[in-house]
Design an enzyme around this catalytic site. Structure first.
Site, PDB file in Angstrom:
ATOM      1  N   SER A 150       0.837  -1.199   0.000  1.00  0.00           N
ATOM      2  CA  SER A 150       0.000   0.000   0.000  1.00  0.00           C
ATOM      3  C   SER A 150       0.875   1.253   0.000  1.00  0.00           C
ATOM      4  CB  SER A 150      -0.857   0.011   1.260  1.00  0.00           C
ATOM      5  OG  SER A 150      -1.515   1.246   1.360  1.00  0.00           O
TER       6      SER A 150
ATOM      7  N   LYS B  23      -3.564   2.070  -2.259  1.00  0.00           N
ATOM      8  CA  LYS B  23      -3.211   3.137  -1.318  1.00  0.00           C
ATOM      9  C   LYS B  23      -4.398   3.311  -0.358  1.00  0.00           C
ATOM     10  CE  LYS B  23      -1.191   7.729  -0.994  1.00  0.00           C
ATOM     11  NZ  LYS B  23      -0.507   7.339   0.255  1.00  0.00           N
TER      12      LYS B  23
ATOM     13  N   CYS C  86       0.344   4.636   9.767  1.00  0.00           N
ATOM     14  CA  CYS C  86       0.885   5.841   9.126  1.00  0.00           C
ATOM     15  C   CYS C  86       1.511   6.694  10.238  1.00  0.00           C
ATOM     16  CB  CYS C  86      -0.239   6.609   8.421  1.00  0.00           C
ATOM     17  SG  CYS C  86       0.310   8.238   7.855  1.00  0.00           S
TER      18      CYS C  86
ATOM     19  N   LYS D 263      -1.908  -3.696   9.321  1.00  0.00           N
ATOM     20  CA  LYS D 263      -0.531  -3.283   9.011  1.00  0.00           C
ATOM     21  C   LYS D 263       0.048  -2.504  10.185  1.00  0.00           C
ATOM     22  CE  LYS D 263       2.331  -1.257   5.406  1.00  0.00           C
ATOM     23  NZ  LYS D 263       2.349  -0.733   4.036  1.00  0.00           N
TER      24      LYS D 263
ATOM     25  N   THR E 290       6.242   2.452   7.411  1.00  0.00           N
ATOM     26  CA  THR E 290       7.502   3.204   7.410  1.00  0.00           C
ATOM     27  C   THR E 290       7.968   3.583   8.823  1.00  0.00           C
ATOM     28  OG1 THR E 290       6.174   5.176   7.108  1.00  0.00           O
ATOM     29  CG2 THR E 290       7.121   4.197   5.123  1.00  0.00           C
TER      30      THR E 290
ATOM     31  N   GLY F  81       7.270  -2.100  -2.337  1.00  0.00           N
ATOM     32  CA  GLY F  81       6.808  -0.729  -2.522  1.00  0.00           C
ATOM     33  C   GLY F  81       7.851   0.137  -3.174  1.00  0.00           C
TER      34      GLY F  81
HETATM   35  C1  SIN Z   1       0.834   9.044   3.346  1.00  0.00           C
HETATM   36  O1  SIN Z   1      -0.156   9.077   2.614  1.00  0.00           O
HETATM   37  O2  SIN Z   1       1.333  10.085   3.790  1.00  0.00           O
HETATM   38  C2  SIN Z   1       1.494   7.743   3.721  1.00  0.00           C
HETATM   39  C3  SIN Z   1       0.561   6.804   4.355  1.00  0.00           C
HETATM   40  C4  SIN Z   1       1.250   5.848   5.294  1.00  0.00           C
HETATM   41  O3  SIN Z   1       2.408   6.036   5.668  1.00  0.00           O
HETATM   42  O4  SIN Z   1       0.614   4.881   5.718  1.00  0.00           O
END
Ligand code: SIN
Length: 306
Positions: free
Chosen positions: A23, A47, A131, A166, A194, A266
């Site tokens: 994603s 996404k 996120c 996740k 991340t 990714g």
């Molecule tokens: C974002 O859209 O800023 C990233 C989304 C994420 O890190 O899960």
């Protein structure tokens, strides 16, 4: 008939191979998803989509560092009503599982978005509770076991499809968070999103990203992700998807040996293109053949047994 060593079953979803689109890296169109399927992916994760359209943060939202990408896009998305049409269209042309990543600001919102995604044809939902930079969602939910459990329970009650969760590496114990997720009904754990990070422009003396902090992805986070998968495997009894810095078959096999049943790719798509899925699948297949294994399943978690 040719033997398929690579096929897997992920909480009831049948994948021709264990590679998946992660994603976050690509947009929301059927055309994009078709390109990824043509590149050999075993499944696609979209996404993240929320209840309402969201424009995200101002630019710059992505910056390259010498060890990976840092992004803070701010969850830009068309909202589930609009995206539902794309889900249905994608399901008409794609013959691989489509997993819709969703987020919300309350447990009810997660459940509503999940229900709409499932009704539109999603084969599963993946909860973005990781996120690292949008307030009141993402890791602000996934870092607190009790709130996370409430979200998962609400989503499970709302959809008859597998629920993937996740997780964030930005926690004290990812094992405890994984255990709480499975207690609440998670069918699959995806690890990891991340790592919270930032970059500063020395000329302007300002943070580069408009949001100041974002999430680091790419090869720098692979050893962190691998450690998370290894630890989670020792504590839960559901399939794990490894995600974080995978760029070649060797990385992918490391994750399988650590305990992942599948892997998501990714950031590497940006440099290697969509055929990376075929290249990694070929590499895994050659490894299995060379080592005398008959299926991917035979090597999942093998590093724990030696
Ligand atoms: C974002 O859209 O800023 C990233 C989304 C994420 O890190 O899960």
């Amino acid at each position: 008939m040719k033997e398929n060593r690579l096929g897997i079953n992920l909480a009831g979803l049948k994948l021709q191979n264990p590679t998946m689109l992660a994603s976050g890296i690509l947009g929301y169109t059927t055309e994009t998803f078709k390109n990824i399927a043509d590149g050999g992916a075993g499944a696609i994760v979209t996404k993240s989509v929320g209840l309402k359209p969201r424009s995200g943060y101002a630019n710059p939202t992505v910056t390259q560092t010498n060890c990976g990408l840092i992004n803070a896009m701010g969850l830009p998305n068309p909202g589930i009503e609009e995206f539902a049409k794309e889900i249905s269209e994608t399901k008409n042309v794609l013959h691989i599982p489509l997993i819709v990543s969703i987020y919300g600001f309350t447990a009810e919102e997660y459940a509503t978005v999940a229900k709409k995604a499932a009704t539109a044809g999603a084969d599963a939902v993946e909860l973005n509770v990781s996120c690292p930079h949008v307030k009141e969602t993402g890791s602000e939910i996934g870092q607190k076991a009790e709130i996370l459990k409430e979200v998962i329970k609400k989503v499970k009650a709302a959809v008859p499809k597998p629920v993937f969760v996740k997780l964030s590496p930005n926690v004290t114990s990812i094992m405890e968070i994984a255990e709480a997720s499975v207690d609440a009904g998670a069918d699959v754990i995806t690890a990891i999103n991340t790592v919270k990070a930032m970059a500063i422009d020395v000329e302007t003396a300002k943070p580069i990203l408009s949001n100041k902090v974002g999430g680091l992805s790419g090869p720098a986070i692979k050893p962190i992700a691998l450690r998370c998968v290894y630890e989670i495997y020792q504590h839960v009894n559901v399939p794990i998807i490894g995600c974080g810095g995978i760029t070649n078959w060797h990385d992918a096999v490391e994750f399988l040996l650590a305990g992942a049943s599948a892997i998501q790719i990714g950031t590497a798509i940006a440099t290697k293109g969509s055929n990376i899925f075929k290249a990694i699948t070929r590499g895994i297949d050659a490894y299995l053949k060379r080592k005398g294994f008959r299926s991917v399943d035979e090597i999942v978690g093998l590093s724990h047994k030696s």
